[in-house]
Motif scaffolding. Sequence first.
Motif, mmCIF file in Angstrom:
data_model
loop_
_atom_site.group_PDB
_atom_site.id
_atom_site.type_symbol
_atom_site.label_atom_id
_atom_site.label_comp_id
_atom_site.label_asym_id
_atom_site.label_seq_id
_atom_site.Cartn_x
_atom_site.Cartn_y
_atom_site.Cartn_z
ATOM 1 N N GLY A 198 107.973 33.368 72.519
ATOM 2 C CA GLY A 198 109.283 32.883 72.942
ATOM 3 C C GLY A 198 110.392 33.867 72.637
ATOM 4 O O GLY A 198 110.173 34.977 72.137
ATOM 5 N N GLY A 199 111.629 33.454 72.936
ATOM 6 C CA GLY A 199 112.772 34.310 72.679
ATOM 7 C C GLY A 199 113.342 34.118 71.283
ATOM 8 O O GLY A 199 113.077 33.116 70.620
ATOM 9 N N LEU A 200 114.109 35.101 70.839
ATOM 10 C CA LEU A 200 114.794 35.050 69.548
ATOM 11 C C LEU A 200 116.266 35.374 69.763
ATOM 12 O O LEU A 200 116.627 36.161 70.647
ATOM 13 C CB LEU A 200 114.197 36.064 68.571
ATOM 14 N N MET A 208 130.137 46.155 74.522
ATOM 15 C CA MET A 208 129.383 44.921 74.301
ATOM 16 C C MET A 208 130.178 43.684 74.668
ATOM 17 O O MET A 208 131.367 43.581 74.335
ATOM 18 C CB MET A 208 128.967 44.814 72.828
ATOM 19 N N ASN A 209 129.511 42.751 75.336
ATOM 20 C CA ASN A 209 130.026 41.398 75.477
ATOM 21 C C ASN A 209 129.387 40.583 74.354
ATOM 22 O O ASN A 209 128.242 40.133 74.455
ATOM 23 C CB ASN A 209 129.674 40.822 76.852
ATOM 24 N N LEU A 210 130.110 40.416 73.254
ATOM 25 C CA LEU A 210 129.548 39.785 72.065
ATOM 26 C C LEU A 210 129.209 38.313 72.299
ATOM 27 O O LEU A 210 128.243 37.792 71.720
ATOM 28 C CB LEU A 210 130.518 39.908 70.894
ATOM 29 N N THR A 211 129.981 37.648 73.129
ATOM 30 C CA THR A 211 129.701 36.236 73.412
ATOM 31 C C THR A 211 128.344 36.086 74.062
ATOM 32 O O THR A 211 127.541 35.211 73.682
ATOM 33 C CB THR A 211 130.801 35.652 74.317
ATOM 34 N N ARG A 212 128.038 36.930 75.034
ATOM 35 C CA ARG A 212 126.728 36.863 75.692
ATOM 36 C C ARG A 212 125.603 37.219 74.724
ATOM 37 O O ARG A 212 124.528 36.610 74.762
ATOM 38 C CB ARG A 212 126.698 37.800 76.902
ATOM 39 N N ILE A 213 125.843 38.210 73.878
ATOM 40 C CA ILE A 213 124.803 38.592 72.910
ATOM 41 C C ILE A 213 124.489 37.422 71.989
ATOM 42 O O ILE A 213 123.309 37.135 71.700
ATOM 43 C CB ILE A 213 125.260 39.824 72.096
ATOM 44 N N ARG A 214 125.523 36.741 71.527
ATOM 45 C CA ARG A 214 125.299 35.607 70.620
ATOM 46 C C ARG A 214 124.574 34.447 71.296
ATOM 47 O O ARG A 214 123.846 33.696 70.648
ATOM 48 C CB ARG A 214 126.645 35.122 70.063
ATOM 49 N N ASN A 215 124.728 34.305 72.605
ATOM 50 C CA ASN A 215 124.175 33.146 73.310
ATOM 51 C C ASN A 215 122.848 33.420 74.010
ATOM 52 O O ASN A 215 122.317 32.530 74.682
ATOM 53 C CB ASN A 215 125.188 32.641 74.351
ATOM 54 N N THR A 216 122.304 34.625 73.868
ATOM 55 C CA THR A 216 121.091 34.997 74.604
ATOM 56 C C THR A 216 119.848 34.886 73.721
ATOM 57 O O THR A 216 119.879 35.218 72.534
ATOM 58 C CB THR A 216 121.225 36.443 75.140
ATOM 59 N N GLN A 217 118.767 34.444 74.333
ATOM 60 C CA GLN A 217 117.442 34.478 73.710
ATOM 61 C C GLN A 217 116.736 35.742 74.219
ATOM 62 O O GLN A 217 116.513 35.899 75.420
ATOM 63 C CB GLN A 217 116.630 33.234 74.093
ATOM 64 N N PRO A 229 127.930 41.490 66.423
ATOM 65 C CA PRO A 229 128.009 40.167 67.068
ATOM 66 C C PRO A 229 128.001 39.017 66.066
ATOM 67 O O PRO A 229 128.554 37.946 66.344
ATOM 68 C CB PRO A 229 126.754 40.135 67.953
ATOM 69 N N VAL A 230 127.381 39.225 64.912
ATOM 70 C CA VAL A 230 127.274 38.177 63.900
ATOM 71 C C VAL A 230 128.562 38.084 63.077
ATOM 72 O O VAL A 230 129.024 36.987 62.732
ATOM 73 C CB VAL A 230 126.069 38.449 62.980
ATOM 74 N N ILE A 231 129.158 39.230 62.769
ATOM 75 C CA ILE A 231 130.341 39.258 61.904
ATOM 76 C C ILE A 231 131.613 38.901 62.666
ATOM 77 O O ILE A 231 132.429 38.100 62.186
ATOM 78 C CB ILE A 231 130.482 40.646 61.249
ATOM 79 N N LEU A 232 131.795 39.476 63.849
ATOM 80 C CA LEU A 232 133.037 39.279 64.615
ATOM 81 C C LEU A 232 132.867 38.094 65.573
ATOM 82 O O LEU A 232 132.870 38.242 66.792
ATOM 83 C CB LEU A 232 133.391 40.563 65.372
ATOM 84 N N LYS A 233 132.753 36.919 65.006
ATOM 85 C CA LYS A 233 132.442 35.728 65.793
ATOM 86 C C LYS A 233 133.569 35.329 66.735
ATOM 87 O O LYS A 233 133.349 34.650 67.736
ATOM 88 C CB LYS A 233 132.102 34.555 64.867
ATOM 89 N N ASP A 234 134.790 35.720 66.436
ATOM 90 C CA ASP A 234 135.934 35.335 67.261
ATOM 91 C C ASP A 234 136.277 36.385 68.322
ATOM 92 O O ASP A 234 137.251 36.219 69.064
ATOM 93 C CB ASP A 234 137.168 35.101 66.383
ATOM 94 N N VAL A 235 135.508 37.468 68.377
ATOM 95 C CA VAL A 235 135.765 38.530 69.353
ATOM 96 C C VAL A 235 134.805 38.362 70.527
ATOM 97 O O VAL A 235 133.599 38.259 70.338
ATOM 98 C CB VAL A 235 135.598 39.925 68.707
ATOM 99 N N ASP A 236 135.348 38.359 71.725
ATOM 100 C CA ASP A 236 134.511 38.173 72.917
ATOM 101 C C ASP A 236 133.830 39.471 73.338
ATOM 102 O O ASP A 236 132.623 39.507 73.563
ATOM 103 C CB ASP A 236 135.359 37.644 74.069
#
Length: 428
Positions: free
Chosen positions: A275-277, A258-267, A185-192
């Motif tokens: 708290g969340g990370l 994986m839905n990488l966009t959701r992973i990147r935007n979730t706490q 999720p960190v490397i493929l930032k343009d992949v949803d």
Amino acid sequence: MRLSCKVAAALLCLGSLLLLYLLAGSAAAPPRPPPAPSAPARPAAAAAAAAPLARRQPRLSRSPPRRNPAGGKLASARKPGEQKHSKEPSSLPCMHLAVVACGDRLEETLIMLKSAVLFSNRRLCFHIFAEDSLKPEFEKKLKEWPSSYTKKFEYNIYPITFSVGNAQEWKKLFKPCAAQRLFLPVILKDVDSLLYVDTDVLFLRPIDDIWHILKEFNSTQLAAMAPEHEIPKIGWYSRFARHPYYGTTGVNSGVMLMNLTRIRNTQFKNSMIPGGLTWEEMLYPLYQKYKNYITWGDQDLLNIIFYFNPECLYVFPCQWNYRPDHCMYGSNCKGAEEEGVSILHGNRGVYHDDKQPTFKALYEVIRDFPFEDNLFQSLYYPLQSKFLDTVHTLCGRIPQVFLKQIEKTMKKVYENRVIVYLGANHRY
């Protein structure tokens, strides 16, 4: 008297000729269906409305088949009411497939990619993470594939990188480089969205089918995996794990949607702070806390993450990640028994030893299949033949489980390539 006799004789002759004419005409005409039961008389208004409809009965066309002006081949006519497909599979966005290859995993990875290309319909985008020494080998081998298949995919090869923590520590976690999947999720930032698989995976049906599971995610789900085992009392996690894990048996990360966009935007909730990370913030502290308690490396870390965030995980059935554990002690994957194996996961090194010859047979047949040969003659029949030598094992006694989906997939390929074409040519 004589005149009346002559008239009667003439009338008799005319009647005979008329009778012969009528008999000859009825013999030449096709037989009529029996009359329908009489219906009650309709009102005059209804009869008047029905008359124009009766006059508009369609007539069979005897015109020659239409030609496609672009290619000159016979154009297939759509049936009334049939919708025209707005997009061909090749024009749809590609399906993203990621794999991590280090050490001696070159051949396994290529056979996995080959199985994906053989059966899938939509275009594929491969994301290959590999050691620097393997990059030229991948490029060389993929360029050797025939153009009829290389046009179905594009690929990128990435170096092994870890954005947080000690790179050498991550690289040695469980299998070589396996922890790389945690950083997708960190490397493929343009992949949803993305499907990750281990190198020892084989697709027995189109990737399109598992890709559709993304549409089944609810509003909180961001990843999908299969259970580690179907029976808790003999599962590894339920007996031996010293850390939290998902559900009653844990999950296996060898096939992970994986839905990488959701992973990147979730706490993410966790056991380290109230708290969340974010995903990236959480990885290294999580590893530091549990590194002395985990056995299966990155898979254990994923189990810990989804233990604290169960609402984020979609669990798909075992036929999407079918492993030797599902048959070596007796068949325990009901989904595969009913629908057949969809994705084969040959962990435990079973492609390269004789402990599970059924898995090895599938690997070798796909490996040896010449790309442009007939699927039935050069893949399906050799597979059936090899299975005859595996009946001494519990997995080999259920060949239909392994053959059902691959047979169905090959029939669809045959219909798409042959029957549809012939149907268009022989429609008239």
